[in-house]
Write a protein that holds these residues in place. Sequence first.
Motif, PDB file in Angstrom:
ATOM      1  N   ASP A  24      16.333  15.592  59.600  1.00  0.00           N
ATOM      2  CA  ASP A  24      15.527  15.916  60.777  1.00  0.00           C
ATOM      3  C   ASP A  24      16.362  16.747  61.751  1.00  0.00           C
ATOM      4  O   ASP A  24      17.590  16.673  61.755  1.00  0.00           O
ATOM      5  CB  ASP A  24      15.108  14.630  61.514  1.00  0.00           C
ATOM      6  CG  ASP A  24      14.085  13.804  60.748  1.00  0.00           C
ATOM      7  OD1 ASP A  24      13.596  14.262  59.701  1.00  0.00           O
ATOM      8  OD2 ASP A  24      13.780  12.688  61.222  1.00  0.00           O
ATOM      9  N   ASP A  37      11.314  18.191  60.283  1.00  0.00           N
ATOM     10  CA  ASP A  37      11.702  17.247  59.223  1.00  0.00           C
ATOM     11  C   ASP A  37      11.894  18.065  57.946  1.00  0.00           C
ATOM     12  O   ASP A  37      10.931  18.500  57.330  1.00  0.00           O
ATOM     13  CB  ASP A  37      10.592  16.201  59.077  1.00  0.00           C
ATOM     14  CG  ASP A  37      10.905  15.150  58.023  1.00  0.00           C
ATOM     15  OD1 ASP A  37      11.838  15.353  57.212  1.00  0.00           O
ATOM     16  OD2 ASP A  37      10.197  14.124  58.004  1.00  0.00           O
ATOM     17  N   ASP A 189       8.034  11.617  60.559  1.00  0.00           N
ATOM     18  CA  ASP A 189       7.240  10.557  59.938  1.00  0.00           C
ATOM     19  C   ASP A 189       8.021   9.257  59.751  1.00  0.00           C
ATOM     20  O   ASP A 189       7.428   8.224  59.430  1.00  0.00           O
ATOM     21  CB  ASP A 189       6.652  11.029  58.607  1.00  0.00           C
ATOM     22  CG  ASP A 189       7.703  11.365  57.563  1.00  0.00           C
ATOM     23  OD1 ASP A 189       8.865  11.649  57.940  1.00  0.00           O
ATOM     24  OD2 ASP A 189       7.374  11.350  56.357  1.00  0.00           O
ATOM     25  N   GLY A 190       9.315   9.285  59.983  1.00  0.00           N
ATOM     26  CA  GLY A 190      10.111   8.062  59.873  1.00  0.00           C
ATOM     27  C   GLY A 190       9.733   6.985  60.872  1.00  0.00           C
ATOM     28  O   GLY A 190       9.965   5.801  60.628  1.00  0.00           O
ATOM     29  N   LYS A 193       6.090   5.406  59.790  1.00  0.00           N
ATOM     30  CA  LYS A 193       6.252   4.632  58.563  1.00  0.00           C
ATOM     31  C   LYS A 193       6.649   3.182  58.859  1.00  0.00           C
ATOM     32  O   LYS A 193       6.411   2.289  58.044  1.00  0.00           O
ATOM     33  CB  LYS A 193       7.376   5.237  57.711  1.00  0.00           C
ATOM     34  CG  LYS A 193       6.944   6.312  56.748  1.00  0.00           C
ATOM     35  CD  LYS A 193       8.153   6.879  56.016  1.00  0.00           C
ATOM     36  CE  LYS A 193       7.766   8.171  55.322  1.00  0.00           C
ATOM     37  NZ  LYS A 193       8.937   8.920  54.865  1.00  0.00           N
ATOM     38  N   ASP A 228      13.343   6.116  56.168  1.00  0.00           N
ATOM     39  CA  ASP A 228      13.442   7.575  56.262  1.00  0.00           C
ATOM     40  C   ASP A 228      14.254   7.903  57.514  1.00  0.00           C
ATOM     41  O   ASP A 228      14.475   7.045  58.369  1.00  0.00           O
ATOM     42  CB  ASP A 228      12.019   8.162  56.367  1.00  0.00           C
ATOM     43  CG  ASP A 228      11.972   9.670  56.141  1.00  0.00           C
ATOM     44  OD1 ASP A 228      13.031  10.287  55.888  1.00  0.00           O
ATOM     45  OD2 ASP A 228      10.857  10.231  56.227  1.00  0.00           O
ATOM     46  N   ASN A 229      14.679   9.136  57.605  1.00  0.00           N
ATOM     47  CA  ASN A 229      15.244   9.619  58.856  1.00  0.00           C
ATOM     48  C   ASN A 229      14.192   9.436  59.945  1.00  0.00           C
ATOM     49  O   ASN A 229      13.002   9.648  59.703  1.00  0.00           O
ATOM     50  CB  ASN A 229      15.581  11.106  58.786  1.00  0.00           C
ATOM     51  CG  ASN A 229      16.451  11.501  57.593  1.00  0.00           C
ATOM     52  OD1 ASN A 229      16.335  12.605  57.106  1.00  0.00           O
ATOM     53  ND2 ASN A 229      17.316  10.621  57.123  1.00  0.00           N
TER      54      ASN A 229
HETATM   55 MG    MG Z   1      10.669  12.281  57.110  1.00  0.00          MG
END
Ligand code: MG
Length: 273
Positions: A24, A37, A189-190, A193, A228-229
């Motif tokens: 990211d 991202d 999106d981390g 999630k 995720d990041n």
């Molecule tokens: Mg991501």
Amino acid sequence: MGEVTAVAWGASTHPGRRRKRNEDAFLAAPPLFAVADGMGGHAAGDVASQMAVDALAAATSDGQVTRVDLLEAIRTADTSIFERSAGEQEGMGTTLSGVALTGTSGRLVIFNVGDSRVYRLRDGLLAQLTHDHSVVQELIDDGTISESEAEGHPDRHVVTRSLGFGSGLEIDWWTADAHVGDRYLITSDGLPKELTIDETGEILSSRPDPQSAADQLVLRAVDAGGRDNVTVVILDLGADEATVGAPSSVDHTSLDDDTNPRPATVHELGGAR
Ligand code: MG
């Protein structure tokens, strides 16, 4: 309502618990606030996301940006990433989402490519303003799967739009009124999630300081799994001279139409999801 005469912001990022690299990147410098991202093997994601935010930063002059310059910068980044991708770093790309302050008349531009997101907190209501460009979102839209089925879907990481793909870039963008008291959240999106919309809204509502809120959102997402990041930028629109920064750019450009994809989904905090 009052005129927005000052802004405050905060930003935070973390690689998460599962990934070694943080692909990211973010930009948090008036008049531009954005999250990218990156994707692609061999460190290419880092390169692509950084190229995207660097291109945005280069679109400003004297702390100002116009819509035309903003959209042109995104298209330039798309081309640059594709050209580099065609060389040594095949298949790299990046999402890009953000908010640009353009003009003393109190307008701002929201833009999106991919599945990073922009949310707005206003009067206790948290609204997701952007619409994901992802396989899973398309399946939800056409009724094939439900929101809850999307969580475990094998294609949940697959985006349908990105910078660096090479042709036919479509940018969602539209203008919005700048209201004193509005808080914008830009995130990779981390975050969604790991945190529900209510959890995110509770943190945004309970931490007036934007840096504190950004740090807490990232901390909570990492604690919740950190698959995720995760990267968060928060922008507060204010009329308090004690806050830092001041959107003073003037946008005299005119464009025919925007691409506002659909009405925002508004979540009343504390209510049912
Ligand atoms: Mg991501």
